[in-house]
Each structure stands twice: as structure tokens, then as C-alpha cells.
Design a protein around this motif. Structure first.
Motif, PDB file in Angstrom:
ATOM      1  N   GLN A 164     -11.713   9.839  -7.284  1.00 53.68           N
ATOM      2  CA  GLN A 164     -10.894   9.964  -6.090  1.00 53.68           C
ATOM      3  C   GLN A 164     -11.450  10.006  -4.683  1.00 53.68           C
ATOM      4  O   GLN A 164     -12.689  10.480  -4.461  1.00 53.68           O
ATOM      5  CB  GLN A 164     -10.074  11.593  -6.228  1.00 53.68           C
ATOM      6  N   ASN A 211     -10.420  10.120  -0.520  1.00 56.79           N
ATOM      7  CA  ASN A 211      -9.329  10.453   0.253  1.00 56.79           C
ATOM      8  C   ASN A 211      -9.829   9.824   1.712  1.00 56.79           C
ATOM      9  O   ASN A 211     -10.779  10.012   2.201  1.00 56.79           O
ATOM     10  CB  ASN A 211      -8.984  11.981   0.580  1.00 56.79           C
ATOM     11  N   ASN A 264       1.903   7.601   3.861  1.00 52.68           N
ATOM     12  CA  ASN A 264       0.763   7.734   3.151  1.00 52.68           C
ATOM     13  C   ASN A 264       0.807   7.299   1.840  1.00 52.68           C
ATOM     14  O   ASN A 264       1.571   7.421   1.047  1.00 52.68           O
ATOM     15  CB  ASN A 264       0.621   9.424   3.050  1.00 52.68           C
ATOM     16  N   MET A 269      -0.965   6.074  -1.898  1.00 52.06           N
ATOM     17  CA  MET A 269      -1.801   6.455  -3.080  1.00 52.06           C
ATOM     18  C   MET A 269      -1.886   5.112  -3.656  1.00 52.06           C
ATOM     19  O   MET A 269      -0.980   4.214  -4.052  1.00 52.06           O
ATOM     20  CB  MET A 269      -1.177   7.518  -3.875  1.00 52.06           C
ATOM     21  N   SER A 323      -2.904   7.976   5.968  1.00 54.40           N
ATOM     22  CA  SER A 323      -3.728   8.470   4.779  1.00 54.40           C
ATOM     23  C   SER A 323      -3.509   7.547   3.779  1.00 54.40           C
ATOM     24  O   SER A 323      -2.665   6.940   3.394  1.00 54.40           O
ATOM     25  CB  SER A 323      -3.573   9.857   4.517  1.00 54.40           C
ATOM     26  N   THR A 361      -4.740   7.616  -0.555  1.00 54.41           N
ATOM     27  CA  THR A 361      -5.454   8.402  -1.631  1.00 54.41           C
ATOM     28  C   THR A 361      -5.757   7.610  -2.797  1.00 54.41           C
ATOM     29  O   THR A 361      -4.747   6.623  -2.979  1.00 54.41           O
ATOM     30  CB  THR A 361      -4.612   9.656  -2.330  1.00 54.41           C
ATOM     31  N   CYS A 369      -2.240  14.021 -10.821  1.00 55.41           N
ATOM     32  CA  CYS A 369      -1.933  13.166  -9.732  1.00 55.41           C
ATOM     33  C   CYS A 369      -0.663  13.624  -9.062  1.00 55.41           C
ATOM     34  O   CYS A 369      -0.196  13.183  -7.942  1.00 55.41           O
ATOM     35  CB  CYS A 369      -1.882  11.825 -10.196  1.00 55.41           C
ATOM     36  N   LEU A 393      -1.134  15.721  -6.428  1.00 50.21           N
ATOM     37  CA  LEU A 393      -1.504  15.000  -5.076  1.00 50.21           C
ATOM     38  C   LEU A 393      -0.424  14.320  -4.332  1.00 50.21           C
ATOM     39  O   LEU A 393      -0.512  14.275  -2.966  1.00 50.21           O
ATOM     40  CB  LEU A 393      -2.582  13.974  -5.477  1.00 50.21           C
ATOM     41  N   GLY A 425      -0.142  15.592  -0.579  1.00 47.30           N
ATOM     42  CA  GLY A 425      -0.447  14.290   0.322  1.00 47.30           C
ATOM     43  C   GLY A 425       0.806  13.781   1.016  1.00 47.30           C
ATOM     44  O   GLY A 425       0.569  12.925   1.818  1.00 47.30           O
TER      45      GLY A 425
END
Length: 385
Positions: A304, A306, A316, A318, A338, A340, A351, A354, A358
Motif C-alpha cells: 500500500q 498513500n 480521491n 484508488m 489523493s 491510494t 480495502c 480504505l 479515504g
């Protein structure tokens, strides 16, 4: 006549004696040197001496592991691989140790057949995951490998598995639940350019850039807002990758370029969760001093990562990925608050937690076809098994 037969027998005995001496010396060296754990040239862990137990003997594991141990630890193994390559070229063979000996010095990874049942299970898990989070913008791509894109570099009449059929099947299933982007036409339009490394199985930064520009609309990035101005820096010109290691051909050297977007006042922080460390860049310059220089991108693969940026747009992302995404990431950075990054091969946590913590708005699945065909970890991560 008798004298000639006697002479042949003597020669045969000498050959057997020499062969026996070579084997004895090799075995002795093997016992002394067997603690080598990592192959720099092949960029992988080497098999270690198996434990002699009743269970291992009864199950057959001891013999299987012994074969791997001897094959990996055999003295002068790298020299034997290079010797085999020379023999393959002299015999006019198209491959060496499973690597196509392509034109213009290209060493090309063969297409992998899908590994069942994990192949179908991964697709089902992706669909279920997408249906569980319908509010998220979910995008998927599976990148064709050089073996399918750069047909002009392949040996004549090489027997190649049709990755296009595999991709068509994935797209058919994936499109029911999310947005699948097929990069085949985009990459083929640039196949004469340097979009795949010659000595490695990855795509180059240029190949990733073309792919990003094609994927931008699906990712919700307005094409009019795409950054086109980059500082392009060649950070290495002596890279020899996995295909060189597998084939034994180290004559080809690749260059590695990084693309740094010229975005005003844009900064970010990278957190490597497994190592509990932070960095102000996704580029790992220390990797340029080692064999696997491709690890300049993110320092290799991690469970992982970030990334927090100064782009406060409440988007954001992922990513579920393999190592092809490591190069791709440099083009994504300026467009998200962001990111991830999850590598399911090494990740084992929840997950879904997350996603909520997140405040994830977008999800990207990015694999190359060969890794996706053989992956057996993605479904377990998505289903939290």
C-alpha cells in the motif's frame, strides 16, 4: 579392429571420468555456495535447500524442491544461460528460455494463457466490487504486451497466443459493471515508437503517456485540461531488464525516462505504509545504482502506498495494480487530491475500510495482460477473504 574398439572404450571411459569430476566439483561448489538467496541478473529470489523431513519425502515435495534448488543454485548458472543463448542463435531458434528473440534487438515476453479458476474468479470479484460501490467512478484497463502490439518485431511465423481474444472476453464481462478502456488501437498506432523496453517486459514512460491520454475521459479528466508540458529526463541509459536476464542476452541496453509535469505550485507526499516512511517524490534515485533500474518508479512494488497532493479538488483515487501502473502513476498525480495504491499480490487488509476512510471517488484497475492472466490474488483482496 580390436585395437580401435579398445581405443574407443578408453576414450569413453575418459569422457565419463571427466564428466564425473565436473559433477563432483559442481556438487561441492553447490554445497558451499547454496546460500545465495537472490539473483541480481534475474531479479528474483532463488530456491533454497529443502528440509529433509518425513512429510516432505512422503509428499514428494523434497524431490520437487531439490530440483528447483539445483537448477537455481548450479555454479556459473548465468554463464550457462548465456551459453545456451548463443547455441539457440546458432541453431536459428526463435526463442531462448521462453523469450522471443525479436528484430532490432528486442527480447519479447511470450503471451501467457489465463490461469483458471483464478482468472474467472477475478473477473467475477471485480463485477461484484463495482456493483457494491455504484457511486464510484470505476475504470479498468488490461494492457496488451509487446508480443501482441509490436508484430513487426516478432520472428517470422512465431506461434503467438492471441491476447486480443483474451482482452475481448475481459472487456465483455467488465463492461457490464464498469468502464473498460481498450488500449490496443492506441498502442498499435505508436508501435514503431519506443513504447516497450527492448530488454524488459514493461512498457516505457512514453507508452504509459499515450495510454493515459486515451484513458483520461473515462477517468473523468477533461481532455482540455490535460497537461502537455513535461520535463523529460533520461535517468538511465544502461538498463537491462527481466527479458535480458531470462534469455541471457545482456547486449541490449535500454534508457529510462521520467516525465515531470510542469504544474504550478503542485506538490505531494508519498507514504510507503509497509516501510513506515515518507518521500517528496515517486522517483527512487537509489534504484539507478542497482540491477533493476525500473524500480526508479516508486522503488518497486509495495502492498500500500498513500499519496497526498496539494490539488484540493476532492477527487480521491484508488488503484488496484501490477507494476505497469508504477510508470503510469507519474501522469495521474496532478489530477487528484489523493491516490491510494494497492498491489493485491502483497496486500492483505480490508480495502473497503480504505474506501470509506479515504473518501474514495474513483477506482482504477490497471494490469498488463500477462500478469492479469496469471494473477491469483486480486479476488481475495476485493472480497476481503
Amino acid at each position: 579392429m580390436k585395437e580401435r574398439i579398445a581405443s574407443q572404450k578408453r576414450i569413453f571411459k575418459y569422457v565419463l571420468l571427466i564428466f564425473a569430476i565436473v559433477i563432483i566439483i559442481a556438487d561441492a561448489c553447490l554445497l558451499i555456495m547454496h546460500n545465495k538467496s537472490f539473483s541480481e541478473s534475474e531479479n528474483r529470489m532463488l530456491a533454497q535447500a529443502p528440509k529433509l523431513t518425513v512429510d516432505n519425502l512422503m509428499s514428494g515435495k523434497f524431490m520437487t524442491q531439490s530440483d528447483s534448488f539445483v537448477a537455481d543454485q548450479f555454479p556459473l548458472r548465468d554463464d550457462w544461460i548465456q551459453l545456451k543463448l548463443k547455441a539457440d542463435r546458432l541453431l536459428g531458434r526463435q526463442t531462448s528460455n521462453g523469450v522471443y528473440l525479436g528484430k532490432d534487438g528486442y527480447l519479447i515476453e511470450d503471451a501467457a494463457a489465463p490461469l483458471e479458476p483464478s482468472y474467472s474468479k477475478n473477473l467475477a470479484a471485480i463485477s461484484l466490487f463495482a456493483n457494491t460501490y455504484p457511486e464510484l467512478n470505476m475504470v479498468m484497463t488490461v494492457v496488451p504486451n509487446a508480443v501482441s502490439i509490436c508484430d513487426q518485431l516478432m520472428p517470422e511465423n512465431a506461434p503467438i497466443r492471441d491476447q486480443m481474444e483474451d482482452l475481448a472476453y475481459i472487456q465483455k464481462i467488465a463492461n457490464i459493471s464498469l468502464d473498460f478502456v481498450d488500449l490496443t488501437d492506441t498502442l498499435k498506432a505508436h508501435k514503431e515508437e519506443y513504447i516497450y523496453y527492448k530488454s524488459d517486459h514493461h512498457w516505457t514512460s512514453l507508452g504509459a503517456k499515450y495510454a493515459f491520454e486515451e484513458m483520461a475521459p473515462a477517468l473523468g479528466i477533461d481532455p482540455s485540461e490535460l497537461i502537455t508540458d513535461y520535463d523529460i529526463i533520461t535517468v538511465a541509459d544502461d538498463f537491462t531488464g527481466t527479458m535480458a536476464s531470462n534469455s541471457g542476452d545482456f547486449s541490449v541496453k535500454d534508457s529510462i525516462d521520467i516525465y515531470m509535469a510542469k504544474a504550478e505550485d503542485f506538490q505531494y507526499v508519498v507514504e510507503y505504509v509497509d516501510q513506515q516512511k515518507k518521500s517528496a517524490t515517486i522517483y527512487n534515485s537509489s534504484a539507478l545504482e542497482q540491477k533493476n533500474k525500473y524500480e526508479v518508479f516508486l522503488g518497486g512494488n509495495h502492498p500500500q502506498i498513500n499519496i497526498k497532493t496539494t490539488n484540493l479538488n476532492d477527487r480521491n483515487l484508488m488503484i488496484f495494480k501490477d507494476s505497469y501502473a508504477n510508470t503510469f502513476l507519474q501522469f495521474l498525480l496532478p489530477y487528484y487530491q489523493s491516490i491510494t495504491i494497492i498491489d493485491p499480490r502483497y496486500y492483505s487488509d480490508d480495502c473497503s475500510k480504505l474506501i470509506s476512510e479515504g473518501e474514495i471517488t474513483d477506482v482504477l484497475f490497471l494490469y498488463n495482460m500477462n500478469t492479469y492472466a496469471e494473477d491469483n490474488s486480486l479476488a481475495a483482496v476485493l472480497l476481503d477473504e
